[in-house]
Write a protein that holds these residues in place. Structure first.
Motif, mmCIF file in Angstrom:
data_model
loop_
_atom_site.group_PDB
_atom_site.id
_atom_site.type_symbol
_atom_site.label_atom_id
_atom_site.label_comp_id
_atom_site.label_asym_id
_atom_site.label_seq_id
_atom_site.Cartn_x
_atom_site.Cartn_y
_atom_site.Cartn_z
ATOM 1 N N THR B 7 -4.488 5.194 -4.701
ATOM 2 C CA THR B 7 -3.396 5.562 -3.777
ATOM 3 C C THR B 7 -2.292 4.475 -4.031
ATOM 4 O OG1 THR B 7 -5.124 6.908 -2.056
ATOM 5 C CG2 THR B 7 -2.479 5.298 -1.337
ATOM 6 N N GLU B 8 -3.653 3.197 -4.366
ATOM 7 C CA GLU B 8 -2.651 2.064 -4.814
ATOM 8 C C GLU B 8 -1.638 2.061 -6.110
ATOM 9 O OE1 GLU B 8 -5.382 -0.676 -5.082
ATOM 10 O OE2 GLU B 8 -6.242 -1.205 -3.548
ATOM 11 N N TYR B 205 -2.913 -11.417 8.634
ATOM 12 C CA TYR B 205 -4.275 -10.252 8.818
ATOM 13 C C TYR B 205 -4.906 -10.134 8.248
ATOM 14 C CZ TYR B 205 -6.080 -5.304 7.902
ATOM 15 O OH TYR B 205 -6.951 -4.651 8.070
ATOM 16 N N ASP B 323 -7.030 -6.534 -2.230
ATOM 17 C CA ASP B 323 -7.425 -4.900 -2.453
ATOM 18 C C ASP B 323 -8.508 -4.819 -2.093
ATOM 19 O OD1 ASP B 323 -8.732 -2.585 -3.664
ATOM 20 O OD2 ASP B 323 -9.861 -3.174 -4.828
ATOM 21 N N PHE B 326 -7.047 -5.562 2.555
ATOM 22 C CA PHE B 326 -5.786 -4.222 2.579
ATOM 23 C C PHE B 326 -6.529 -3.374 3.067
ATOM 24 C CE2 PHE B 326 -2.255 -8.173 1.381
ATOM 25 C CZ PHE B 326 -2.397 -8.146 2.911
ATOM 26 N N PRO B 327 -5.970 -1.812 3.731
ATOM 27 C CA PRO B 327 -5.408 -0.919 3.364
ATOM 28 C C PRO B 327 -4.697 -0.083 1.788
ATOM 29 C CG PRO B 327 -4.047 -0.520 5.063
ATOM 30 C CD PRO B 327 -5.092 -2.332 5.343
ATOM 31 N N ASP B 328 -5.447 0.964 1.397
ATOM 32 C CA ASP B 328 -5.254 1.075 0.039
ATOM 33 C C ASP B 328 -2.994 0.729 -0.065
ATOM 34 O OD1 ASP B 328 -7.555 0.812 -0.967
ATOM 35 O OD2 ASP B 328 -7.691 3.253 -1.245
ATOM 36 N N TRP B 329 -2.939 2.024 0.502
ATOM 37 C CA TRP B 329 -1.502 1.815 0.811
ATOM 38 C C TRP B 329 -0.471 0.379 0.515
ATOM 39 C CZ3 TRP B 329 2.911 0.699 3.962
ATOM 40 C CH2 TRP B 329 1.627 -0.052 5.529
#
Lengths: 82, 536
Positions: B7-8, B205, B323, B326-329
């Protein structure tokens, strides 16, 4: 060659514009944001903390708005040029 | 490895390609009648207003390497790495009055590079050549370091090998060739939107997930208390305080001597644009300060840097933090921000280095009668060679070596200060003395850097930029930034040399500029216009 060309040679430099200057007493204000962050003894400590930030960090971050304020003031006061 | 980060990688690749497309389209943006001159290709027509200039100079000075290396330094050494903040606070008021003079005199005389100015001011092609070569040599490793920034992101995504970097640079080279300075000016906008977005999210965050700012600083303090090194900690050690201040001041004085920073300044359309930007650019310093603190967040989050060949690469700590946290996107967005953050400065730096070559070497020594179109063509080609050179630097050499070169780059670019910086203020110096001062400053700077070891990295030489004053026979543990000491040598030699030259009545060059040129503004006549009207 037209007769006009035999007159004085055209100067290759633009005529100087009189009465312009960058000098202003307001410029001295710029020394504040240059000197203050270099005086490490003013902020090189952990306490007092602010919102979890040690003094070393929040004081230096606080110098940023101070620097902006000084620079904006100098810009505003020297904007109009002669 | 890389499959876990699919995704990244997709988000990164899509944003990267989108921006590259913008780079090609940029040639049409604010389209001139012809791109065949350095004024258009290399300076965007000298037409940029406050906003574009803000993004352009900001994109130019705050590079991918800064985003990666400053937090890496804070991660490893603590407070000493935070010098980047006072550095970027001090710089703008320091150069406020000087840059407007440089803009004015360049506007009147059509200067494109700092060496152009020096040549006219001191009537010395040799001094200009010295300044041009110093600029090119200092810029090259800086471009290579942008690749280090991209590489760190790729490593965090599990992508190894050099081919992605080669592809990225081929794309970058192609659109810079086509669009010139318009490409980074347009891309800088996207870069900054992404960076600001990522940083605002990161500082809200990540601390929330780690238990708050207080816990983050305490975790960092606990780590540094445990290490044997005396110089680290969340405040600066007593022996490092002078170095901290001098490094901040020296880096600030060096910043606008780099040819690429001057390119950004000369591209603005008038003096007020520059003054307004000197007031507005510190907004980036705030972001930089928060980015620096990502290094402490990485400590608190227990990030372990990626090891390559047994050596931990601390440059990977920020990408790894993203990495993990955060969420992948969104990590993909953050990586794209760093990657695109490399393209803007790399493009401007290669343009600046190419302009130096064209104006001060090619036109001066190879083809005297080159016209504007030929100049633009040569610059476009040289910009390709510069980028190829930077890629070779990374592929053939250890990236660690590029970091050494950049350390040297900062020290040597400072040696152009008497000719360029003081030259804007006074015409007192003799051209011969300036060359002698430059040579003495270079020699002193390189010698001191050579003497500094770095036991932590197992290096005997070029281990850092803090020179212990005890090496000069002083009884103190205090260290000072090498660049400042070398500059002091330079200035002393230049002053003494000028007094000697004047006493001996040695011939000096002719000053082609006049006092009024330093006050000119948009709309004032340029010398080129007058020459044209005189010849018709």
């Amino acid at each position: 060659m037209t007769p006009d060309d035999s007159r004085e040679p055209t100067p290759t430099q633009p005529p100087p514009v009189a009465d312009r200057t960058d000098r202003s007493p307001w410029n001295w204000l710029l020394i504040v944001p240059v000197a203050l962050p270099l005086l490490t003894f003013l902020y090189n400590s952990d306490k007092p903390r602010l919102a979890g930030f040690p003094a070393f960090y929040w004081i230096q971050l606080a110098f940023i708005p101070l620097g902006v304020a000084c620079t904006v003031l100098v810009y505003q006061m020297t904007k109009k040029r002669g | 490895m890389a499959r876990d980060h699919l995704t990244e990688i997709i988000v990164f690749a899509v944003l990267f390609l989108l921006v590259s497309g913008m780079g090609f389209v940029a040639a049409r943006w604010r389209r001139p009648d012809s791109m065949h001159s350095l004024d258009e290709w290399g300076l965007g027509g000298r037409s940029f207003g406050s906003w574009i200039t803000w993004f352009l100079i900001g994109g130019d000075l705050y590079t991918a390497y800064t985003f990666v290396a400053v937090p890496a330094l804070v991660f490893g050494a603590g407070a000493a790495g935070f010098f980047a903040v006072p550095y970027t606070i001090v710089v703008y008021p320091l150069v406020f009055l000087v840059l407007i003079k440089l803009w004015s005199v360049s506007h009147v005389h059509g200067f494109v590079t700092p060496a152009d100015f020096v040549r006219a001011r001191f009537g010395s092609p040799t001094l200009a050549l010295v300044i041009a070569i110093t600029g090119i040599v200092a810029t090259m490793p800086y471009i290579a370091l942008q690749l280090v920034g991209i590489e760190a992101v790729l490593k965090a995504m599990g992508v190894n090998g050099h081919w992605p970097i080669i592809i990225a640079f081929v794309i970058l080279a192609a659109y810079t060739y086509q669009s010139g300075l318009r490409a980074p000016a347009l891309i800088a906008f996207v870069k900054d939107v992404l960076i600001y977005l990522v940083i605002i999210v990161a500082v809200l965050y990540i601390p929330a997930k780690l238990g708050g700012w207080g816990d983050i600083f305490d975790a960092a303090k606990a780590k540094f208390d445990k290490t044997p090194a005396p110089g680290d900690g969340i405040t600066v050690a007593a022996s490092g305080q002078l170095n901290y201040a001098m490094l901040a001041l020296g880096s600030a004085m060096a910043l606008f001597l780099y040819p690429h920073s001057i390119t950004g300044v000369l591209a603005s359309k008038n003096r007020n644009v520059i003054k307004r930007n000197m007031a507005a650019l510190p907004a980036y310093s705030f972001v930089l300060g928060l980015i620096a603190l990502l290094g402490y967040m990485a400590i608190a989050a227990g990030v372990k840097p990626v090891s390559t060949g047994g050596k931990p690469d601390t440059n990977t700590v920020v990408p790894l933090l993203f990495d993990h946290m955060f969420p992948d996107w969104f990590a993909g967005v953050a990586f794209a921000a760093v990657g695109i953050g490399a393209l803007v400065p790399a493009a401007i730096m290669s343009i600046a280095a190419a302009n130096l070559f064209t104006r001060n070497i090619y036109k001066e020594y190879i083809r005297r009668d080159a016209d504007a179109k030929e100049e633009a063509t040569v610059s476009k080609l040289v910009s390709l060679i510069v980028k190829a050179g930077a890629v070779v630097c990374i592929l053939a050499l250890d990236p660690e070596f590029s970091i050494d070169l950049q350390l040297i780059g900062g020290v040597i670019i400072l040696q152009t200060l008497p000719a360029v910086g003081l030259g804007l203020v006074t015409r007192w110096f003799h051209r011969g003395a300036l060359i002698a001062g430059w040579a003495a400053g270079m020699a002193a700077g390189l010698w001191m850097l050579y003497q500094i070891p770095n036991p932590a990295k197992g290096k005997e030489h070029f281990g850092g930029s803090a020179y212990p004053l005890s090496d000069l026979g002083l009884d103190t543990k205090t260290t000072v930034y090498v660049g400042m000491l070398a500059l002091a040598v330079n200035v002393v030699v230049a002053v003494a040399g000028t007094l000697v030259c004047k006493a001996a009545k040695l011939a000096d060059g002719k000053d082609a500029t006049r006092a009024a040129d330093y006050l000119a503004d948009e709309g004032d006549p340029k010398i080129k216009d007058l020459e044209l009207s005189a010849s018709t």
